[in-house]
Design an enzyme around this catalytic site. Sequence first.
Site, PDB file in Angstrom:
ATOM      1  N   THR A 226       1.772   1.820  17.220  1.00  0.00           N
ATOM      2  CA  THR A 226       2.846   0.763  17.361  1.00  0.00           C
ATOM      3  C   THR A 226       3.048  -0.276  15.987  1.00  0.00           C
ATOM      4  O   THR A 226       1.532  -0.812  15.178  1.00  0.00           O
ATOM      5  CB  THR A 226       1.756  -0.580  18.513  1.00  0.00           C
ATOM      6  OG1 THR A 226       2.795   0.073  19.721  1.00  0.00           O
ATOM      7  CG2 THR A 226       3.361  -2.082  18.262  1.00  0.00           C
TER       8      THR A 226
ATOM      9  N   GLU B 280       9.611  -2.578   0.016  1.00  0.00           N
ATOM     10  CA  GLU B 280       9.513  -2.854  -1.036  1.00  0.00           C
ATOM     11  C   GLU B 280      10.763  -3.362  -2.055  1.00  0.00           C
ATOM     12  O   GLU B 280      11.138  -1.888  -2.556  1.00  0.00           O
ATOM     13  CB  GLU B 280       7.874  -3.465  -2.037  1.00  0.00           C
ATOM     14  CG  GLU B 280       7.020  -2.825  -1.105  1.00  0.00           C
ATOM     15  CD  GLU B 280       7.172  -1.856  -0.365  1.00  0.00           C
ATOM     16  OE1 GLU B 280       7.189  -0.536  -0.332  1.00  0.00           O
ATOM     17  OE2 GLU B 280       6.766  -2.326   0.837  1.00  0.00           O
TER      18      GLU B 280
ATOM     19  N   SER C 188       1.006  -0.623   7.845  1.00  0.00           N
ATOM     20  CA  SER C 188       0.073  -0.234   8.860  1.00  0.00           C
ATOM     21  C   SER C 188      -0.916  -0.210   8.465  1.00  0.00           C
ATOM     22  O   SER C 188      -1.557  -0.382   7.434  1.00  0.00           O
ATOM     23  CB  SER C 188       0.818   1.393   9.400  1.00  0.00           C
ATOM     24  OG  SER C 188       0.196   2.379   8.866  1.00  0.00           O
TER      25      SER C 188
HETATM   26  I1  8IG Z   1       6.029   6.545   4.702  1.00  0.00           I
HETATM   27  O1  8IG Z   1       7.399   3.190   0.045  1.00  0.00           O
HETATM   28  C1  8IG Z   1       5.834   5.245   3.800  1.00  0.00           C
HETATM   29  N1  8IG Z   1       5.716   3.858   4.507  1.00  0.00           N
HETATM   30  N2  8IG Z   1       5.888  -0.636   2.127  1.00  0.00           N
HETATM   31  N3  8IG Z   1       6.451   1.429   1.629  1.00  0.00           N
HETATM   32  C2  8IG Z   1       5.884   0.892   2.502  1.00  0.00           C
HETATM   33  N4  8IG Z   1       5.686   1.388   3.382  1.00  0.00           N
HETATM   34  C3  8IG Z   1       5.929   2.923   3.493  1.00  0.00           C
HETATM   35  C4  8IG Z   1       6.903   3.671   1.894  1.00  0.00           C
HETATM   36  C5  8IG Z   1       6.684   2.572   1.021  1.00  0.00           C
HETATM   37  N5  8IG Z   1       6.714   4.612   2.097  1.00  0.00           N
END
Ligand code: 8IG
Length: 262
Positions: A83, A183, A202
């Site tokens: 989650t 981002e 996460s």
């Molecule tokens: I898979 O580029 C994955 N999860 N924040 N940024 C963020 N979470 C992600 C990214 C990413 N790629």
Amino acid sequence: MDVARAAAAVIAERTGVERHHVALVLGSGWRESGDRIGETLVEIDNTDVPGFAQAAVKGHSGSMRSIAIGDTGRRALVFGTRTHYYEGRGVRAVVHAVRTAAAAGCSTVVLTNGCGGLREEWPPGTPVLISDHINLTAVSPLEGATFVDLTDLYSPRLRALARELDPDLDEGVYVQFQGPQYETPAEVRMAQRAGGDLVGMSTTLEAIAARHAGLEVLGISLVTNPAAGISKTPLSHEEVLEEGQAAAGRCGSLLARIVARI
Ligand code: 8IG
């Protein structure tokens, strides 16, 4: 914690064993790797276990598995999904799997994720050990005056073991954003200047809850995409899933060998 105990009781009943030893949380891109850990003895639908919800992210399975660790008699409890905080179910739901793992008897948790990479030397498909984190969610899984020390949160012992098994493994600082949007390039530059190497959505809240519950923590990120502004192309979740499949050989074998030695 009561819900975690209720969840652990259901797991014990359905698996027929009093305890599990190692827990794994499989993040984006890690599902195929999870298949290589060992023989699945019992699979339980998340919806049958108190406090767990169905998978919200494509590519995550909504179940947990009890896997035999070789012929040691030890068991791994593998959560096929997690989650995320961005789902809006609250921090307690985010860390429920980790607390359930502790209640089920596990002494170690391996937290995996898919993430964006900030270093050019880490192309998509590169697994990276988490050496430390920066939690930018502005929340904590701990309540009240719970002052937990996070020095060495990501076990130096287990990181050394992982690097012994795969000497090419690098380490990096994982920065958790709330998401679910990726981002902006400016946020990625901020993460870089703050000392980050990986960006994701996460792991840090789970790691904090795990430490509080007394678990030893190993964190492994799979760089599935260069972070925004570092890549020339827009980010896509399909790319994430593809890179996970491509890296399943190296990552799966790494997970299997780590779990056998923990
Ligand atoms: I898979 O580029 C994955 N999860 N924040 N940024 C963020 N979470 C992600 C990214 C990413 N790629």
